[in-house]
Design a protein around this motif. Sequence first.
Motif, mmCIF file in Angstrom:
data_model
loop_
_atom_site.group_PDB
_atom_site.id
_atom_site.type_symbol
_atom_site.label_atom_id
_atom_site.label_comp_id
_atom_site.label_asym_id
_atom_site.label_seq_id
_atom_site.Cartn_x
_atom_site.Cartn_y
_atom_site.Cartn_z
ATOM 1 N N UNK A 244 38.120 83.598 61.529
ATOM 2 C CA UNK A 244 37.008 84.395 61.019
ATOM 3 C C UNK A 244 35.885 83.481 60.507
ATOM 4 N N UNK A 245 36.251 82.453 59.775
ATOM 5 C CA UNK A 245 35.253 81.571 59.167
ATOM 6 C C UNK A 245 34.566 80.653 60.170
ATOM 7 N N UNK A 246 35.222 80.348 61.298
ATOM 8 C CA UNK A 246 34.673 79.360 62.237
ATOM 9 C C UNK A 246 33.225 79.648 62.646
ATOM 10 N N UNK A 247 32.891 80.844 63.135
ATOM 11 C CA UNK A 247 31.489 81.054 63.536
ATOM 12 C C UNK A 247 30.516 81.056 62.358
ATOM 13 N N UNK A 248 31.018 81.291 61.160
ATOM 14 C CA UNK A 248 30.152 81.240 59.978
ATOM 15 C C UNK A 248 29.887 79.790 59.552
ATOM 16 N N UNK A 249 30.876 78.924 59.770
ATOM 17 C CA UNK A 249 30.775 77.537 59.330
ATOM 18 C C UNK A 249 30.215 76.601 60.391
ATOM 19 N N UNK A 250 30.325 76.975 61.661
ATOM 20 C CA UNK A 250 29.793 76.125 62.738
ATOM 21 C C UNK A 250 28.321 75.767 62.527
#
Length: 160
Positions: A36-42
Amino acid sequence: MPQTPPPDRPEGAAIPPLDDFLCFALYAAGHAMTRFYKPLLDPLGLTYPQYLAMVALWEKGERTVGELGEALGLESSTLTPLLKRLEAMGHVVRARDSKDERVVRVRPTDQGMALRERAAAVPGCLFAASGLSLDELVSLRRQLVVLRRALETEPGAADG
Protein backbone atom coordinates in the motif's frame (compact mmCIF):
# COMPACT_ATOMS: atom_id res chain seq x y z
CA MET A 1 -5.43 -26.12 27.91
CA PRO A 2 -6.30 -28.26 24.84
CA GLN A 3 -9.24 -27.07 22.79
CA THR A 4 -11.72 -29.15 20.87
CA PRO A 5 -11.11 -28.80 17.14
CA PRO A 6 -13.89 -27.10 15.16
CA PRO A 7 -16.34 -29.51 13.49
CA ASP A 8 -15.08 -28.65 10.00
CA ARG A 9 -11.52 -29.77 10.83
CA PRO A 10 -10.70 -33.31 9.72
CA GLU A 11 -10.31 -35.88 12.48
CA GLY A 12 -6.73 -35.99 13.71
CA ALA A 13 -5.75 -32.70 12.06
CA ALA A 14 -3.26 -31.12 14.43
CA ILE A 15 -2.84 -27.84 12.59
CA PRO A 16 -5.74 -25.52 11.77
CA PRO A 17 -6.19 -24.04 8.28
CA LEU A 18 -3.77 -21.26 7.37
CA ASP A 19 -6.50 -18.62 7.37
CA ASP A 20 -7.18 -19.37 11.06
CA PHE A 21 -3.64 -18.37 12.10
CA LEU A 22 -3.31 -14.95 13.72
CA CYS A 23 0.37 -14.95 12.77
CA PHE A 24 -0.56 -15.37 9.10
CA ALA A 25 -3.15 -12.59 9.26
CA LEU A 26 -0.50 -10.27 10.73
CA TYR A 27 2.12 -11.41 8.19
CA ALA A 28 -0.26 -10.88 5.26
CA ALA A 29 -1.40 -7.51 6.64
CA GLY A 30 2.23 -6.44 6.98
CA HIS A 31 2.88 -7.28 3.33
CA ALA A 32 -0.32 -5.50 2.29
CA MET A 33 0.79 -2.45 4.28
CA THR A 34 4.17 -2.39 2.53
CA ARG A 35 2.50 -2.75 -0.89
CA PHE A 36 0.00 0.00 0.00
CA TYR A 37 2.75 2.45 0.96
CA LYS A 38 4.99 1.77 -2.07
CA PRO A 39 3.23 4.07 -4.58
CA LEU A 40 2.96 6.76 -1.90
CA LEU A 41 6.67 6.57 -1.04
CA ASP A 42 8.10 6.09 -4.55
CA PRO A 43 7.76 9.81 -5.39
CA LEU A 44 9.69 10.55 -2.17
CA GLY A 45 12.41 8.08 -3.16
CA LEU A 46 11.91 6.07 0.04
CA THR A 47 11.27 2.45 0.84
CA TYR A 48 8.85 1.64 3.65
CA PRO A 49 11.64 0.89 6.20
CA GLN A 50 13.43 4.11 5.19
CA TYR A 51 10.19 6.03 5.66
CA LEU A 52 9.75 4.58 9.16
CA ALA A 53 13.33 5.54 10.03
CA MET A 54 12.72 9.08 8.81
CA VAL A 55 9.47 9.31 10.79
CA ALA A 56 11.37 8.27 13.93
CA LEU A 57 14.02 10.90 13.22
CA TRP A 58 11.47 13.61 12.45
CA GLU A 59 9.88 12.83 15.79
CA LYS A 60 13.06 13.20 17.88
CA GLY A 61 15.43 15.13 15.61
CA GLU A 62 18.44 13.04 16.55
CA ARG A 63 18.90 9.54 17.89
CA THR A 64 21.69 7.10 18.39
CA VAL A 65 21.68 4.11 16.05
CA GLY A 66 20.80 1.99 19.10
CA GLU A 67 17.82 4.18 20.00
CA LEU A 68 16.63 4.16 16.41
CA GLY A 69 17.00 0.39 16.19
CA GLU A 70 15.00 -0.03 19.39
CA ALA A 71 12.26 2.30 18.16
CA LEU A 72 12.00 0.43 14.85
CA GLY A 73 12.59 -3.07 16.19
CA LEU A 74 15.61 -3.49 13.91
CA GLU A 75 19.05 -4.93 14.56
CA SER A 76 22.09 -2.77 13.85
CA SER A 77 23.07 -5.11 11.00
CA THR A 78 19.77 -4.29 9.25
CA LEU A 79 19.63 -0.63 10.24
CA THR A 80 23.18 0.37 9.25
CA PRO A 81 22.80 -0.30 5.48
CA LEU A 82 19.42 1.46 5.54
CA LEU A 83 21.00 4.52 7.20
CA LYS A 84 23.93 4.47 4.78
CA ARG A 85 21.46 4.66 1.87
CA LEU A 86 19.56 7.53 3.54
CA GLU A 87 22.89 9.29 4.09
CA ALA A 88 23.91 8.77 0.45
CA MET A 89 20.58 10.36 -0.57
CA GLY A 90 21.37 13.36 1.62
CA HIS A 91 18.51 12.80 4.09
CA VAL A 92 20.54 12.01 7.22
CA VAL A 93 23.97 12.53 8.70
CA ARG A 94 25.68 9.88 10.82
CA ALA A 95 28.47 10.86 13.18
CA ARG A 96 30.39 9.23 16.02
CA ASP A 97 29.57 10.61 19.45
CA SER A 98 32.34 12.90 20.68
CA LYS A 99 32.20 11.41 24.20
CA ASP A 100 31.90 7.75 23.22
CA GLU A 101 33.13 6.78 19.76
CA ARG A 102 31.30 3.45 19.96
CA VAL A 103 28.03 5.39 19.69
CA VAL A 104 26.84 6.64 16.30
CA ARG A 105 24.34 9.48 16.22
CA VAL A 106 21.92 10.02 13.35
CA ARG A 107 20.06 13.21 12.55
CA PRO A 108 18.03 14.40 9.59
CA THR A 109 19.63 16.98 7.32
CA ASP A 110 17.78 20.08 6.13
CA GLN A 111 16.93 18.08 3.00
CA GLY A 112 15.65 15.24 5.20
CA MET A 113 13.52 17.66 7.19
CA ALA A 114 12.11 19.13 3.97
CA LEU A 115 11.08 15.61 2.99
CA ARG A 116 8.78 15.62 6.03
CA GLU A 117 6.61 18.27 4.38
CA ARG A 118 6.31 16.17 1.22
CA ALA A 119 5.40 13.10 3.31
CA ALA A 120 2.77 14.87 5.42
CA ALA A 121 -0.19 13.42 3.50
CA VAL A 122 1.02 9.82 3.64
CA PRO A 123 -0.46 8.77 7.04
CA GLY A 124 -3.93 10.04 6.12
CA CYS A 125 -3.97 7.85 3.01
CA LEU A 126 -3.97 4.70 5.13
CA PHE A 127 -6.83 6.02 7.24
CA ALA A 128 -8.85 6.78 4.11
CA ALA A 129 -8.12 3.40 2.51
CA SER A 130 -8.70 1.29 5.63
CA GLY A 131 -12.48 1.63 5.76
CA LEU A 132 -12.17 1.75 9.55
CA SER A 133 -13.23 4.55 11.85
CA LEU A 134 -10.61 6.49 13.75
CA ASP A 135 -11.70 4.74 16.96
CA GLU A 136 -11.35 1.33 15.28
CA LEU A 137 -7.86 2.14 13.99
CA VAL A 138 -6.76 3.44 17.40
CA SER A 139 -8.14 0.31 19.06
CA LEU A 140 -6.46 -2.00 16.53
CA ARG A 141 -3.13 -0.23 16.99
CA ARG A 142 -3.46 -0.46 20.77
CA GLN A 143 -4.22 -4.20 20.56
CA LEU A 144 -1.24 -4.81 18.29
CA VAL A 145 1.07 -2.95 20.68
CA VAL A 146 -0.22 -5.06 23.59
CA LEU A 147 0.33 -8.24 21.55
CA ARG A 148 3.84 -7.19 20.52
CA ARG A 149 4.84 -6.35 24.09
CA ALA A 150 3.45 -9.64 25.38
CA LEU A 151 5.38 -11.60 22.76
CA GLU A 152 8.58 -9.66 23.41
CA THR A 153 8.43 -10.40 27.14
CA GLU A 154 7.52 -14.07 26.69
CA PRO A 155 10.43 -16.35 27.72
CA GLY A 156 12.34 -17.42 24.65
CA ALA A 157 11.08 -14.49 22.55
CA ALA A 158 14.60 -13.14 22.11
CA ASP A 159 15.83 -16.55 20.95
CA GLY A 160 13.90 -16.23 17.68
